[in-house]
Structure formats: C-alpha cells, structure tokens
Design an enzyme around this catalytic site. Structure first.
Site, PDB file in Angstrom:
ATOM      1  N   CYS A 250       0.825  -1.202   0.000  1.00 27.89           N
ATOM      2  CA  CYS A 250       0.000   0.000   0.000  1.00 27.89           C
ATOM      3  C   CYS A 250       0.869   1.265   0.000  1.00 27.89           C
ATOM      4  CB  CYS A 250      -0.973  -0.031   1.180  1.00 27.89           C
ATOM      5  SG  CYS A 250      -2.411   1.042   0.941  1.00 27.89           S
ATOM      6  N   HIS A 335      -3.921  -5.248  -0.029  1.00 28.78           N
ATOM      7  CA  HIS A 335      -3.542  -5.786   1.291  1.00 28.78           C
ATOM      8  C   HIS A 335      -3.571  -7.311   1.295  1.00 28.78           C
ATOM      9  CE1 HIS A 335      -3.171  -2.177   3.822  1.00 28.78           C
ATOM     10  NE2 HIS A 335      -4.025  -1.663   2.961  1.00 28.78           N
ATOM     11  N   GLU A 337      -2.384  -9.320   3.418  1.00 26.39           N
ATOM     12  CA  GLU A 337      -2.602  -9.888   4.753  1.00 26.39           C
ATOM     13  C   GLU A 337      -4.087  -9.987   5.086  1.00 26.39           C
ATOM     14  OE1 GLU A 337      -3.223  -5.672   5.398  1.00 26.39           O
ATOM     15  OE2 GLU A 337      -1.735  -6.791   4.244  1.00 26.39           O
TER      16      GLU A 337
END
Length: 362
Positions: A250, A335, A337
C-alpha cells in the site's frame, strides 16, 4: 423532528442524522468503503487516520467488537458514517459495542443518513472535506469552519510507533526490519507465522539504525495520506534497496516506487473495499483483493525506472504492483494480509521469504 447531528460538505450539501460514539465535532476527509463486513478492522486500520468513512453496507455494529480483531491498539480514524447502527450486538466473541469503543477513542459517529446518496456524491465529485456537527450549526457557519480548517498532512508521524518494538518467534529463520508508517498488526502476524523475527521501527528511523539489526529483508508498511509527505522514508529506501530484499504494501508500495523515480497521484475517490479484482500479469490470474488507499503510482512515470508493472486493477487499470527483480524489491497496492478472495494473496509473503533466503544463501 429535527435530527441531533448533521454532515456539511464543502460543496454545501447537508445530511441529517443521529450521533453515536464520540460527540466531538470533526472536520475530516469523507471517503466510502464498500465492504460488507470488517467494520472493526476498518475502525482500527491506521490508514484511515484523519478520514471519515462512509459504510455502504446498511447495518453496522451488529456483531460488536472482538478483542482479537483490532489492527492497532489505538484507532485513529476520525469518524464512521452509517445507515443503521446496531447497539445490541449478537456475537459470542463480542467484548464491547462499537459505539462504546468509538467513544473511548474519540471516533465520531453519525447514523440514519442516506449513505447511498452520500456515496454517489463522493463517487461523482471525489473525496471531499466535510464537517460532522450539531444539527443546530447553520450551513454558513459550517462552510466557514471548513474554509478555515486544513486537512492533516502529518498522519504518518501521528500513527507510527515512537519506539522500536521487537516481535520475536522461536527458531526464527530470518530477521525483518519493518518501517512502521501506520502498520496493520496482521502484517506482523503474517511474517511471524513464516518464521521471521520482526523488528518494527518508527517511520523516521535512519538507514544506519536499520542496518544495525542485520536484517535479512526490509518491509515497508501501509499507512495514511500522501506518500510525498514522507520524503525521509523515501530517502531511507534509496539507501537500503539493492542491499536487502524489500517488500512494500500500500503506502509502502508507493514509497518504494517514488524511491526509483516514479510519480504518484491522488485518485478521484480512491479504492476502499474487499472485492477489488486485480490481475497478476505474471500468472494471468485474477485476485479478489482488499484495498484502502487514495493515491496510486502513475503508470507512465515507470517507463524510465527499473521497475516493471506486475499487477493491474481491472476496474480502472491503475497500477497494483511493481518489481525491480535485480534489487529483489517489489510492492503491491492492495492488502495481501487481509486475504479476502478464494485464492488469497499469501504467496506475496512467501515470495518475500524466498527472496530473503536466496539473498542469505548467495
């Protein structure tokens, strides 16, 4: 009956509703998120610092707040704007109501407004400055407050940790130094699970200090705001890239790109949601991704850099990933994760591990 709170946008639009959470007036940047679930993660994501998030899903608060689901210990979002707020959650994991947590961390809430109309306004005219205030505040008073209040440009320094923090694991294979610009806790968990000792440093830590930890790799975190507001981090990346494998997510992806001479720009209304389709140009596969950002890397600015585009957003063809293979440096705009899709993006963490092991054994 007159409503107790209202929103005034800088273009003169007004929306009336009921307050919940903190009752403090807020001047903030209004953005929208299309996720159906995950309001706790949104509330506690440091990337939303100094923003008021309009939730397009109509019912918010119904499953409460769970102790294990925070992305940061202290939420720094300005406000949450919802259609219907539920103050009586039904969930065995819930430890508190959303409104109580918002009150604790001074997050202003407003419910009962037409979030569809507000979202369309942001989509058509772009992210905008707005005021959440008492319904008694006149439009003229509100516009004067907006005119005289600037939006924050120091968000990274506000949310980054102040001290170096260690997250060790037993039988660690590798050591990663992560530059915290507003890092989500799940990133630490993702790398810990892969056998990495994590040393998380404040955003303005210099290259010499980072190198003193003998890292096997450098991680550049997500975070709020404009990447050009943190030239110190970009300069640090310039000194470290090529020496160690580097992975950015990001804001980290944007800062990595800037360090190679690319440019960034602000999107009209950003990408915020849990179902953005991204094409991996190396595999031709489509990933369903979680996103939260206002800025993007300018594709044409990459032409005179050693970076190549690895991923693109299929909604608007914006750059979603870059890589400099020679330096073992890469980044993605989304993202991994958060892993919302049926084929999650965990392979990016595995790629980072592989690059560090190759570099270590070279």
């Amino acid at each position: 009956m007159e409503k107790s709170r209202k929103i005034i946008l800088e273009n003169g639009s007004e929306y009336f509703g009921e307050g919940f959470g903190s009752a403090e007036d807020k001047v903030t940047e209004f953005v929208f998120n299309t996720s159906m679930v995950g309001y706790q993660e949104i509330l506690s994501d440091p990337s939303y610092t100094a923003q008021g998030v309009v939730m397009t899903y109509p019912l918010i608060g119904n499953y409460g707040m769970a102790e294990d689901d925070y992305e940061t210990e202290t939420p720094t979002i300005d406000a949450l704007i919802v259609r219907e707020y539920n103050d009586e959650p039904s969930n065995f994991r819930s430890a508190a109501a959303l409104g109580d947590i918002m009150k604790k961390y001074n997050v202003t809430g407003i419910s009962g407004i037409d979030t569809r109309k507000l979202t369309r306004e942001i989509r058509n005219f772009g992210s905008c400055k707005g005021l959440i205030t008492s319904a008694e505040t006149t439009l003229e008073e509100g516009l004067e407050i907006l005119k005289n209040t600037a939006l924050a440009t120091d968000s990274v320094s506000r949310v980054s940790r102040k001290k170096i923090t260690h997250y060790p694991v037993e039988n660690a294979r590798l050591t990663v130094v992560a530059v915290d610009c507003g890092m989500k806790q799940n990133i630490v968990r993702s790398l810990n699970q892969r056998g990495c000792d994590m040393v998380v440093v404040p955003w303005n830590t210099d290259a010499k200090t980072i190198e003193s930890y003998n890292p096997d790799g450098i991680f550049l975190s997500n975070g709020p705001g404009d990447p050009t507001d943190v030239p110190e981090v970009i300069e640090t990346i310039k000194q470290l890239r090529g020496k160690y494998p580097v992975f950015g997510i990001c804001l980290g992806h944007q800062m990595l790109s800037l360090s190679y001479g690319a440019e960034t720009y602000k999107l009209k209304f950003g990408h915020r949601g849990g179902n953005h389709p991204v094409k991996n140009l190396e595999t031709d596969k489509i990933e369903i991704t979680s996103q939260n950002h206002s800025y993007a890397v300018k594709a044409e600015s990459l032409e005179n850099t050693p970076l190549k585009v690895t991923h693109i957003n299929l909604l608007d063809n914006t750059v979603e990933g870059v890589e400099c293979a020679g330096d073992k440096a890469f980044g993605v705009q989304y993202h991994p994760e958060s892993a919302p899709g049926p084929q999650d993006s965990a392979y990016l963490f595995d790629k980072f591990i592989r690059l560090m092991e190759e570099n270590k054994n070279a």
